[in-house]
Design a protein around this motif. Structure first.
Motif, short mmCIF file in Angstrom:
data_model
loop_
_atom_site.label_atom_id
_atom_site.label_comp_id
_atom_site.label_asym_id
_atom_site.label_seq_id
_atom_site.Cartn_x
_atom_site.Cartn_y
_atom_site.Cartn_z
N MET A 1 16.89 -33.70 -59.00
CA MET A 1 17.83 -32.62 -59.36
C MET A 1 18.50 -32.08 -58.09
O MET A 1 17.83 -31.82 -57.09
N SER A 2 19.82 -31.92 -58.17
CA SER A 2 20.54 -31.42 -57.01
C SER A 2 20.76 -29.91 -57.16
O SER A 2 21.27 -29.44 -58.16
N ARG A 3 20.28 -29.14 -56.18
CA ARG A 3 20.39 -27.68 -56.27
C ARG A 3 21.84 -27.24 -56.18
O ARG A 3 22.66 -27.89 -55.54
N LEU A 4 22.13 -26.11 -56.81
CA LEU A 4 23.49 -25.59 -56.76
C LEU A 4 23.75 -25.02 -55.37
O LEU A 4 22.90 -24.35 -54.79
N THR A 5 24.92 -25.32 -54.82
CA THR A 5 25.27 -24.84 -53.49
C THR A 5 26.60 -24.10 -53.60
O THR A 5 27.65 -24.67 -53.33
N ARG A 8 29.22 -24.10 -50.62
CA ARG A 8 29.78 -25.45 -50.42
C ARG A 8 30.74 -25.79 -51.58
O ARG A 8 31.83 -26.33 -51.35
N ASP A 9 30.36 -25.43 -52.79
CA ASP A 9 31.20 -25.73 -53.95
C ASP A 9 32.53 -24.99 -53.88
O ASP A 9 33.58 -25.55 -54.20
N ARG A 143 29.83 -29.40 -63.29
CA ARG A 143 29.18 -29.70 -62.01
C ARG A 143 28.91 -28.47 -61.15
O ARG A 143 28.16 -28.54 -60.19
N THR A 144 29.59 -27.38 -61.48
CA THR A 144 29.32 -26.15 -60.73
C THR A 144 29.53 -24.97 -61.66
O THR A 144 30.01 -25.13 -62.79
#
Lengths: 305, 296
Positions: A1-5, A8-9, A143-144
């Motif tokens: 799982m990719s953490r929300l950033t 960066r987003d 995605r975000t």
């Protein structure tokens, strides 16, 4: 799982938005129009200077110069001009400080403050509504989160606005370089850059309004129309609150309380040389823009994307 | 574990009840076809699952971790919403790289993965073109490609083949078949023949509810029925197969597989009898079409 950033987003969305805007005919056309408008307005400014210098030369009984601007610096710093400017601004002290700035840079700053609200409204009013209408926003929102998306769009549009400000500045500078005698290129460029940065909070306020409206509907034509209406309403409302004598005489408290809620009330303070005296205006303008923008985001968060 | 669970989900658009207490469970690892007439609620279902349509009530769980939340599901759940298009001003490659990076990939991985998905939809040679310069079919394929960025565990595709020509449909079918076992794929489509070939699980919706769900084999009776189409006297041919308790339907003889007998075993018993009696065979196939199964 990719953490929300989120940070960066926001940057990724902003960079993509700027690149996309710079590839759209609409944004490019508007930037070109802004550049052409700035250059044309500067041309008019130079013509007016030529007229004034001609009249001055006739009055003094000396020969007219072939290129205008030779007497501009002296003219600007003359007590008559300072007095006139003080009267216009309602602040003689500020007028005394402004006459130290190259006239073309000052003119450029004033022009940017006048044109930016319209430019920003037309370029940004459909920035989010268009993507909601086509469904492109859904690819991003899978995605975000909504916050990263809308703030990324805001940052991208702010960057686009700055591109416009710089482009306009280059145009104005070139007009000065080729048309004005004793034109101090480096000093004018430096002042134009400094003053260009000061347009950012002013533009941010109008950008917040425009992007706030853009989040309320998924129809880009409707959002553009609504943003134009808001631009006119807020623009006129601010002027009325500031300059309506009836209000000053009969409801000064209302005027005092309401006028800070309109960008117009903070415009003059952006001309002040001291940062400490500009900061409250900058803070208020950014707060106004952020508030209108956040209202739009709040509304968007309550409906289907 | 189920890939997707919806319980008593309601969603109304004004007076129109799009989802009316939808209960749905899709097992992990299947390729699922979501079918139903127009207005059945398929697209709304995709919307509430993808989080871009807000359900009025009910519970949704994706991969056992609650409703869609990009903090939990990004890169794990991928969507192709209906009638959605990527930014028309941007080139294909840049758009896909941007989405890949938003999923958390670094620049290098995003570039490599963009190449991979463009290869999947056969569009590598169009990578530098702007989205608006592509044909409708190509734009649709780019939208499909974005759903396969990274390695999603659950992919939801709403009408992925709408408006595509038969060749492109075949390419996408091959792509979907290649994903079997790699992820759970949910495909909504009106083209039942296409779903029949791609899917191993089927859900039928009507009026905002799930009215039928099960393995494709079970729904179409692929493993329990053999259909024999003959030319000439069908009744006479059926009488030859009396031991298998045949049923005649139009020009077809329908044979049920006895418990424990596979269709291929039944075929091996039936075929010699028909050939020995010089029956003119047109077709032998297992089960019935999805269309026939759902229209019953």
């Amino acid at each position: 799982m990719s953490r929300l950033t989120p940070f960066r987003d926001v940057l990724l969305v902003a960079a993509f938005d700027l690149r996309s805007s710079l590839r759209s005919w609409k944004a490019l056309g508007l930037l070109a129009l802004y550049l052409a408008g700035s250059m044309a307005a500067s041309g008019i400014f130079v013509s007016v200077l030529r007229e004034i210098e001609g009249v001055l030369a006739d009055t003094l009984g000396v020969a007219q110069t072939s290129t205008p601007g030779a007497m501009t610096t002296q003219l600007m710093q003359s007590p008559e001009v300072t007095e006139m400017l003080g009267g216009l601004l309602g602040d003689p002290e500020l007028a005394l400080q402004l006459v130290q700035i190259p006239p073309l840079a000052l003119y450029y700053f004033w022009l940017a403050l006048v044109l930016l609200p319209v430019l920003v409204t037309i370029t940004s009013a459909d920035a989010i509504s268009f993507e909601r209408g086509t469904g492109a926003a859904r690819f991003v929102l899978s995605r975000t989160n909504l916050g990263s998306y809308v703030w990324g769009k805001a940052l991208g549009q702010l960057a686009l606005m700055f591109v416009g400000v710089i482009a306009g500045g280059v145009g104005v500078w070139l007009v000065g370089y080729f048309s004005l005698a004793s034109f101090d290129g480096p000093a004018t460029a430096a002042w134009m850059f400094r003053l260009g940065l000061r347009t950012l909070p002013w533009g941010a306020a109008w950008l917040g309004l425009s992007l706030g409206v853009s989040q309320v509907t998924r129809h880009w034509v409707a959002s553009l129309a609504a943003a134009m209406v808001m631009l006119v309403a807020v623009g006129i409302g601010g002027q009325v609150l500031l300059h309506l004598d009836w209000l000053t005489d009969n409801a000064p408290l209302v005027q005092e309380l309401l006028s800070p809620l309109f960008p117009a009330a903070h415009k003059t303070d952006l001309f002040r040389p001291e940062l400490s005296r500009r900061l409250p205006a900058i803070a208020m303008l950014i707060a106004l823009g952020a508030s209108w923008f956040s209202l739009g985001t709040w509304r968007l968060s309550k409906v289907d994307a | 574990m189920s890939a997707l669970v919806l319980k008593s989900v309601h969603k109304a658009y004004g007076k129109i009840q799009a989802l009316n207490g939808l209960d749905l469970e899709i097992p992990k690892g299947v390729v699922c076809g979501l079918v139903g007439p127009n207005g059945a609620g398929k697209t709304t279902t995709f919307g509430v699952v993808g989080g871009y349509v807000r359900a009025d009530s009910g519970s949704i769980s994706l991969l056992g971790q609650g409703p869609f939340d990009p903090a939990i599901h990004r890169g794990r759940v991928a969507l192709l919403p209906q009638d959605c298009e990527l930014n028309p001003h941007m080139p294909v490659r840049e758009s896909l790289e941007f989405l890949a990076r938003l999923q958390g990939m670094d620049r290098k991985s995003a570039v490599a993965d963009t190449d991979r998905v463009l290869e999947l939809v056969d569009l590598r040679d169009r990578a530098q073109m702007k989205i608006r310069q592509l044909s409708h079919g190509m734009r649709r394929r780019v939208s499909v490609a974005q759903a396969f960025l990274g390695s999603p565990e659950l992919v939801l595709l709403d009408e992925p083949t709408a408006g595509l020509d038969p060749d492109q449909v075949m390419r996408l079918r091959t792509l979907f078949l290649s994903q079997k076992g790699k992820c759970t794929l949910v495909i909504s489509s009106h083209v039942l023949a296409e779903l029949e070939q791609s899917c191993d699980y089927v859900v039928r919706m009507e009026a905002g509810r799930c009215v039928q769900a099960g393995d494709m084999d079970q729904v179409t009776q692929r493993r329990s029925m053999v259909r024999v189409q003959v030319q000439g006297d069908v009744q006479a041919a059926a009488e030859l197969l009396a031991a298998f308790e045949p049923r005649v339907q139009g020009e077809e003889i329908i044979l049920r597989c006895p418990v424990g007998v596979a269709p291929e075993t039944l075929n091996a018993q039936v075929l010699p009898i028909l050939l020995a009696n010089e029956v003119k065979l047109l077709q032998i196939r297992t089960g019935e079409s999805l269309e026939a199964a759902l229209l019953k």
